[in-house]
Write a protein that holds these residues in place. Structure first.
Motif, short mmCIF file in Angstrom:
data_model
loop_
_atom_site.label_atom_id
_atom_site.label_comp_id
_atom_site.label_asym_id
_atom_site.label_seq_id
_atom_site.Cartn_x
_atom_site.Cartn_y
_atom_site.Cartn_z
N LEU A 210 0.84 -1.20 0.00
CA LEU A 210 0.00 0.00 0.00
C LEU A 210 0.87 1.25 0.00
CD1 LEU A 210 -2.76 1.41 0.19
CD2 LEU A 210 -2.60 1.19 2.69
N LYS A 211 1.95 1.20 0.76
CA LYS A 211 2.86 2.35 0.82
C LYS A 211 3.46 2.61 -0.57
CE LYS A 211 6.70 4.01 3.57
NZ LYS A 211 7.88 3.53 4.29
N GLN A 212 3.80 1.52 -1.25
CA GLN A 212 4.34 1.69 -2.61
C GLN A 212 3.30 2.30 -3.55
OE1 GLN A 212 6.81 -1.32 -4.38
NE2 GLN A 212 6.96 -2.51 -2.48
N VAL A 213 2.06 1.84 -3.44
CA VAL A 213 0.99 2.37 -4.30
C VAL A 213 0.79 3.85 -4.02
CG1 VAL A 213 -1.49 2.26 -4.83
CG2 VAL A 213 -0.18 0.15 -4.54
N ALA A 214 0.64 4.18 -2.73
CA ALA A 214 0.34 5.58 -2.35
C ALA A 214 1.49 6.50 -2.74
CB ALA A 214 0.06 5.65 -0.86
N GLY A 215 2.74 5.98 -2.70
CA GLY A 215 3.91 6.79 -3.04
C GLY A 215 3.99 7.07 -4.53
#
Ligand SMILES: [Fe+2]
Ligand SMILES: [Fe+2]
Length: 293
Positions: A210-215
């Motif tokens: 999720l962190k990768q997506v949001a970034g």
């Protein structure tokens, strides 16, 4: 182009791996399978059946109520079997990919344990119910097909996590329900034990992706949130199997399913089942409050 690739997943899994090793058991010898189950006991907790808390339950004869607990237990275990097959095939495909090489040790435990879960759930269904219910159609993911690769990867692991968290809610309650036959309680208990590690891992990998997506593209996050909410509701719907109603001798199975799903007592029960998962998703920043109406 490299920037579009998924960053390798690195997680602190030592403790979970140690627990998997020290808690290792032989599923093929650890259960005692009686020839038959006591006829007057429910196979699934009465409070967890899909009609619990509604007048539709009260209208059943005692015989129908007990039959419903049996066929809904067979349905619940069948859902486990089909869900496990789906998630195992996803994990097997990834185990030696570069993205997952740091977590492949844990994934080996995961696959091994899921294979064993599938075996004992099927044993129960086939020995005592004489069958599995067929897999129900899966929720199409067309709304997320156009998302980035990492978002689609997030969806794969989110589906696994949601499935495992919902199942675990039922397992945890039935693990201590003294009204159930011993073997039904045991299966739920053993599964709950293994799944606590899987859920812990599932949440970690979910947060990482999720962190990768949001970034990369924060606009994808609400699309994921909407899909996950529909997946939660789809998962609840699979528990209401008209075939189980029919097998329990209850007429008008399809109409009953519709009425039960919408009954206020059941809506409340669904919220209870999903509470922990929804709280986790909200805290992670991908809860249903992001959905545009
Ligand atoms: Fe499992
Ligand atoms: Fe699992």
């Amino acid at each position: 182009m490299a920037v579009r690739e998924i960053e390798p997943i690195v997680l602190e899994l030592d403790r979970l791996e140690q627990m998997a090793e020290s808690g290792y058991y032989n599923p093929y010898t650890m259960f005692e399978w009686p020839d038959a189950l006591e006829p007057d006991r429910p196979w699934m907790s009465e409070s967890l059946t899909t009609l619990a808390g509604t007048p539709m339950w009260d209208e059943l004869t005692r015989e129908q109520q007990l039959a419903l607990t049996k066929y809904e237990a067979i349905n619940f275990f069948s859902l486990n079997i089909h869900g496990i097959r789906e998630l195992m095939s996803e994990v097997v495909m990834r185990i030696h990919e570069r993205t997952y090489s740091n977590v492949s040790e844990f994934l080996h435990h995961f696959i091994g344990e899921e294979n064993e879960h599938m075996w004992f759930f099927a044993q129960f269904c086939l020995r005592y119910g004489g069958k599995l219910y067929p897999a129900q159609p899966t929720l199409k993911a067309a709304s997320v097909d156009h998302l980035s690769q990492v978002a689609r990867e997030l969806i794969v692991f989110a589906r696994i996590l949601i499935f495992e968290e919902i199942v675990d809610h039922y397992n945890a309650l039935m693990a201590t329900d003294q009204s159930l036959p011993h073997i039904a309680r045991e299966i739920n208990r053993v599964h709950h034990q293994d799944e606590s590690r899987h859920v812990a891992f599932g949440r970690m990998i979910f947060l990482n992706l999720l962190k990768q997506v949001a970034g990369r593209d924060p606009e994808e996050v609400p699309v994921v949130a909407e899909y996950l909410e529909s997946y939660l509701q789809y998962s609840i719907g699979t528990l209401y199997n008209p075939a189980a109603y029919r097998d329990a001798g209850i007429p008008d199975a399809l109409a009953l399913r519709r009425r039960a799903l919408a009954h206020p007592a059941r809506v409340q029960a669904h919220d209870k089942v999903l509470k922990r998962t929804r709280a986790f998703l909200s805290k992670a920043g991908v809860g249903r409050e992001l959905i545009k109406r």
